[in-house]
Scaffold this motif. Structure first.
Motif, PDB file in Angstrom:
ATOM      1  N   ASP A  51      28.504  59.121  42.176  1.00 46.16           N
ATOM      2  CA  ASP A  51      28.422  58.313  43.160  1.00 46.16           C
ATOM      3  C   ASP A  51      28.879  57.212  43.040  1.00 46.16           C
ATOM      4  OD1 ASP A  51      27.286  60.464  44.216  1.00 46.16           O
ATOM      5  OD2 ASP A  51      25.476  59.820  43.253  1.00 46.16           O
ATOM      6  N   LEU A  52      28.758  56.145  40.995  1.00 44.77           N
ATOM      7  CA  LEU A  52      28.717  54.872  41.118  1.00 44.77           C
ATOM      8  C   LEU A  52      30.638  54.837  40.628  1.00 44.77           C
ATOM      9  CD1 LEU A  52      25.764  54.631  38.101  1.00 44.77           C
ATOM     10  CD2 LEU A  52      25.646  54.246  40.129  1.00 44.77           C
ATOM     11  N   ALA A  53      31.456  55.669  40.476  1.00 47.42           N
ATOM     12  CA  ALA A  53      32.570  55.074  40.478  1.00 47.42           C
ATOM     13  C   ALA A  53      33.707  54.475  41.549  1.00 47.42           C
ATOM     14  CB  ALA A  53      33.593  56.407  40.534  1.00 47.42           C
ATOM     15  N   ALA A  54      34.329  54.002  41.178  1.00 47.63           N
ATOM     16  CA  ALA A  54      34.971  52.347  42.201  1.00 47.63           C
ATOM     17  C   ALA A  54      36.312  52.191  41.837  1.00 47.63           C
ATOM     18  CB  ALA A  54      33.758  51.293  41.978  1.00 47.63           C
ATOM     19  N   ASP A  55      36.913  52.574  42.579  1.00 45.50           N
ATOM     20  CA  ASP A  55      38.250  51.836  42.275  1.00 45.50           C
ATOM     21  C   ASP A  55      38.898  50.389  42.745  1.00 45.50           C
ATOM     22  OD1 ASP A  55      39.740  54.475  41.837  1.00 45.50           O
ATOM     23  OD2 ASP A  55      39.197  54.686  44.194  1.00 45.50           O
ATOM     24  N   THR A  56      38.392  49.411  41.224  1.00 44.13           N
ATOM     25  CA  THR A  56      37.959  48.230  40.682  1.00 44.13           C
ATOM     26  C   THR A  56      39.694  47.626  40.536  1.00 44.13           C
ATOM     27  OG1 THR A  56      35.902  49.008  40.168  1.00 44.13           O
ATOM     28  CG2 THR A  56      37.442  46.047  39.919  1.00 44.13           C
ATOM     29  N   PHE A  57      40.705  48.499  39.505  1.00 46.51           N
ATOM     30  CA  PHE A  57      42.025  48.441  39.214  1.00 46.51           C
ATOM     31  C   PHE A  57      43.319  49.067  39.598  1.00 46.51           C
ATOM     32  CE2 PHE A  57      38.685  47.063  35.758  1.00 46.51           C
ATOM     33  CZ  PHE A  57      38.664  45.404  35.927  1.00 46.51           C
ATOM     34  N   GLU A  58      43.930  48.263  40.060  1.00 44.29           N
ATOM     35  CA  GLU A  58      45.192  48.987  41.110  1.00 44.29           C
ATOM     36  C   GLU A  58      45.719  50.276  39.587  1.00 44.29           C
ATOM     37  OE1 GLU A  58      47.622  46.825  43.551  1.00 44.29           O
ATOM     38  OE2 GLU A  58      45.666  45.687  44.100  1.00 44.29           O
ATOM     39  N   SER A  59      46.200  49.746  38.592  1.00 42.55           N
ATOM     40  CA  SER A  59      46.806  50.073  37.699  1.00 42.55           C
ATOM     41  C   SER A  59      46.261  50.547  36.786  1.00 42.55           C
ATOM     42  CB  SER A  59      47.622  49.748  37.475  1.00 42.55           C
ATOM     43  OG  SER A  59      47.991  48.377  36.384  1.00 42.55           O
ATOM     44  N   ASP A  60      46.497  50.924  35.363  1.00 38.19           N
ATOM     45  CA  ASP A  60      45.917  50.898  33.682  1.00 38.19           C
ATOM     46  C   ASP A  60      46.311  49.891  33.180  1.00 38.19           C
ATOM     47  OD1 ASP A  60      44.722  53.814  34.376  1.00 38.19           O
ATOM     48  OD2 ASP A  60      46.823  55.168  33.601  1.00 38.19           O
ATOM     49  N   GLU A  62      46.300  46.920  34.618  1.00 38.08           N
ATOM     50  CA  GLU A  62      45.749  45.858  35.221  1.00 38.08           C
ATOM     51  C   GLU A  62      45.040  45.690  34.320  1.00 38.08           C
ATOM     52  OE1 GLU A  62      43.935  43.859  39.388  1.00 38.08           O
ATOM     53  OE2 GLU A  62      45.221  45.946  39.290  1.00 38.08           O
ATOM     54  N   LEU A  63      44.054  47.256  34.290  1.00 38.05           N
ATOM     55  CA  LEU A  63      42.462  47.421  33.556  1.00 38.05           C
ATOM     56  C   LEU A  63      43.014  46.862  31.775  1.00 38.05           C
ATOM     57  CD1 LEU A  63      39.898  48.633  32.694  1.00 38.05           C
ATOM     58  CD2 LEU A  63      40.723  50.995  33.156  1.00 38.05           C
ATOM     59  N   GLU A  64      43.389  47.373  31.190  1.00 33.74           N
ATOM     60  CA  GLU A  64      44.069  46.764  29.615  1.00 33.74           C
ATOM     61  C   GLU A  64      44.106  45.122  30.250  1.00 33.74           C
ATOM     62  OE1 GLU A  64      43.861  49.274  27.181  1.00 33.74           O
ATOM     63  OE2 GLU A  64      43.807  50.904  27.787  1.00 33.74           O
ATOM     64  N   PHE A  66      42.805  43.270  31.356  1.00 34.73           N
ATOM     65  CA  PHE A  66      41.327  42.604  31.721  1.00 34.73           C
ATOM     66  C   PHE A  66      40.162  42.852  30.712  1.00 34.73           C
ATOM     67  CE2 PHE A  66      36.589  44.062  32.649  1.00 34.73           C
ATOM     68  CZ  PHE A  66      36.191  42.855  33.087  1.00 34.73           C
ATOM     69  N   LEU A  67      40.406  44.570  29.666  1.00 32.26           N
ATOM     70  CA  LEU A  67      39.775  44.650  28.625  1.00 32.26           C
ATOM     71  C   LEU A  67      40.006  43.763  27.635  1.00 32.26           C
ATOM     72  CD1 LEU A  67      39.469  48.437  28.565  1.00 32.26           C
ATOM     73  CD2 LEU A  67      38.153  47.039  29.077  1.00 32.26           C
ATOM     74  N   ALA A  68      41.541  43.615  26.962  1.00 32.19           N
ATOM     75  CA  ALA A  68      42.362  42.604  26.484  1.00 32.19           C
ATOM     76  C   ALA A  68      41.911  41.496  26.552  1.00 32.19           C
ATOM     77  CB  ALA A  68      43.447  42.437  26.549  1.00 32.19           C
ATOM     78  N   SER A  69      41.599  40.803  27.573  1.00 30.32           N
ATOM     79  CA  SER A  69      40.999  39.347  27.896  1.00 30.32           C
ATOM     80  C   SER A  69      39.538  39.066  27.904  1.00 30.32           C
ATOM     81  CB  SER A  69      41.052  38.610  29.584  1.00 30.32           C
ATOM     82  OG  SER A  69      40.379  39.466  30.072  1.00 30.32           O
TER      83      SER A  69
END
Length: 101
Positions: A51-60, A62-64, A66-69
């Motif tokens: 129920d909490l899932a969301a497609d925030t990032f368009e690709s892996d 982009e997620l990486e 974000f996590l690095a920053s």
């Protein structure tokens, strides 16, 4: 026993927020109990982590990025780690890592 002088009281500071424009005074908000709030907002309980899932990032990638920053920002003011010392066993020393680990 020496006489103790009373400590003077600190002055009271009043804090307020401005009223909305065009209003002579803010309207009081109704106070709801914790049980009444979800009913008033017509919310439903979370039944599954999905129920909490969301497609925030368009690709892996982009997620990486974000996590690095985020990691870099959180560790921006951290001191540089000490060099590893393979012969030391003190709690403050950092173990050396080999390429196999």
């Amino acid at each position: 026993m020496p006489a103790v002088e009373p400590v003077p009281a600190l002055p009271e500071v009043l804090v307020s927020t401005p009223a909305p424009e065009g209003s002579s005074h803010p309207w009081p908000r109704p106070r709801l109990s914790v049980e009444e709030m979800p009913v008033a907002k017509n919310t439903q309980p979370t039944r599954s982590p999905d129920d909490l899932a969301a497609d925030t990032f368009e690709s892996d990638e982009e997620l990486e990025e974000f996590l690095a920053s985020m990691y870099a920002e959180r560790h921006r003011d951290a001191p540089e780690p000490a060099a590893c010392n393979p012969s030391s066993s003190t709690p403050m020393s950092r173990p050396c890592r080999t390429s196999a680990s």
